[in-house]
Scaffold this active site. Structure first.
Site, PDB file in Angstrom:
ATOM      1  N   THR A  48      -4.154 -23.187 -31.241  1.00  0.00           N
ATOM      2  CA  THR A  48      -2.994 -22.345 -31.567  1.00  0.00           C
ATOM      3  C   THR A  48      -3.326 -20.864 -31.752  1.00  0.00           C
ATOM      4  OG1 THR A  48      -3.290 -22.873 -33.918  1.00  0.00           O
ATOM      5  CG2 THR A  48      -1.754 -24.252 -32.663  1.00  0.00           C
TER       6      THR A  48
ATOM      7  N   ASP B  79     -11.658 -34.961 -31.458  1.00  0.00           N
ATOM      8  CA  ASP B  79     -11.630 -33.781 -30.596  1.00  0.00           C
ATOM      9  C   ASP B  79     -10.960 -34.197 -29.291  1.00  0.00           C
ATOM     10  OD1 ASP B  79     -12.008 -31.619 -28.958  1.00  0.00           O
ATOM     11  OD2 ASP B  79     -14.144 -31.368 -29.399  1.00  0.00           O
TER      12      ASP B  79
ATOM     13  N   TYR C 101      -1.510 -18.987 -24.057  1.00  0.00           N
ATOM     14  CA  TYR C 101      -1.155 -20.093 -24.953  1.00  0.00           C
ATOM     15  C   TYR C 101       0.059 -20.850 -24.413  1.00  0.00           C
ATOM     16  CZ  TYR C 101       0.938 -22.505 -28.905  1.00  0.00           C
ATOM     17  OH  TYR C 101       1.528 -23.456 -29.704  1.00  0.00           O
TER      18      TYR C 101
END
Length: 298
Positions: A65, A39, A128
């Site tokens: 994503t 992670d 994003y």
């Protein structure tokens, strides 16, 4: 790249899986780490694993994503894509490893009318894109041996993507509507992975635009998918305004690939050639699955 140690983050993703496969073919000692195994949004975890494995190269292809979901959870996106990239870069620098950070066309606002050079000003229009730009900046700030690889419209044999979605819907015989006012360059993960491997064999660090060559709209891309697959589909062009989503998309995502040329790397093949290979391989995969299912039912 014989015997070199390489960490690939996001190894469960469509690009990550192709990277691991190609690196193994090259004889590298490859550590493909999925998000459950690393992670990268947690600094301590990154430090521990990088110190343990001591790679020569880290390819950071892992990312948050969920483009639309990022609009409602910007902190999560920036922690993963921004700070996470910084943790990876700092860890790479400590052990003297090279770093390749995979970024996106979404760092640009889409207002260009000609292919966008690596030197163009960034101006993301969604969370994003902003989080990936944050990751670029942190990667370059913390790692001196750093490649930034911006790409666009990525699809591959593993995981969910536009090409697979179009093929699945077409095989169900559904009429489809696809936007025709967003333009870019579809990129096959195998071609992208092969280019990244060529980059990391060198010390020509910097920002690279890496996408299959040629230009199309999403609607034209869908038409090509159906042509290559031999499928008859009722396909209607629509505008972005008719297909509203939480996150804005850049209208123009064509990346000028000057850095590849200037540094002596081969040009990327045309997107249609990549698509042709994808459809052939995907069709073989589907046929194999169908034969296996029939075998089990007998």
């Amino acid at each position: 790249m014989d015997k070199r140690k390489v960490i690939v983050t996001g190894a469960g993703g469509q690009l990550g899986r192709d990277l691991v496969s190609l690196l193994n073919e090259e004889g590298c000692e490859t550590f493909g780490l999925t998000r459950s195994e690393l992670d990268f949004s947690k600094r301590e975890e990154v430090d521990r694993i990088v110190s343990l494995l001591k790679p020569d190269i880290i390819i950071h292809s892992g990312a948050y994503t969920k483009v639309d979901q990022a609009e409602s959870e910007p902190d999560v996106a920036h922690q993963a894509n921004g700070n996470g990239a910084g943790y990876i870069a700092a860890a790479a620098e400590r052990i003297g490893a090279k770093l390749a950070y995979v970024s996106t066309d979404y760092v640009f606002d889409g207002t260009a009318s000609r292919p966008i050079p690596e030197s163009a000003a960034t101006n993301p229009v969604n969370v994003y894109g902003a989080s990936k730009l944050n990751g670029e900046e942190q990667s370059q700030a913390h790692a001196s041996r750093c490649f930034i690889v911006r790409t666009s419209w990525v699809y591959g044999l593993h995981g969910a993507n536009f090409v697979k979605t179009m093929l699945n819907l077409a095989r169900q015989g559904k009429p489809l509507s696809v936007v025709d006012d967003q333009v870019g360059s579809p990129t096959f993960t195998r071609d992208l992975a092969a280019c990244i491997l060529r980059l990391i064999e060198t010390d020509r660090y910097g920002i690279y635009h890496v996408a299959n060559s040629g230009v199309c709209s999403w609607h034209e891309f869908a038409q090509a998918i159906f042509e290559e697959a031999g499928l008859k589909v009722e396909l209607k062009p629509v505008s972005s305004e008719q297909f509203v989503r939480p996150a804005r998309r850049p209208a123009y995502s064509v990346l000028e690939q000057g850095a590849l040329r200037e540094n002596g790397f081969p040009e990327m093949r045309h997107w249609r050639e990549g698509l042709k290979e994808f459809v052939r391989l995907e069709s073989e995969e589907v046929d194999h699955e169908n034969r296996s299912t029939v075998g089990r039912l007998r």
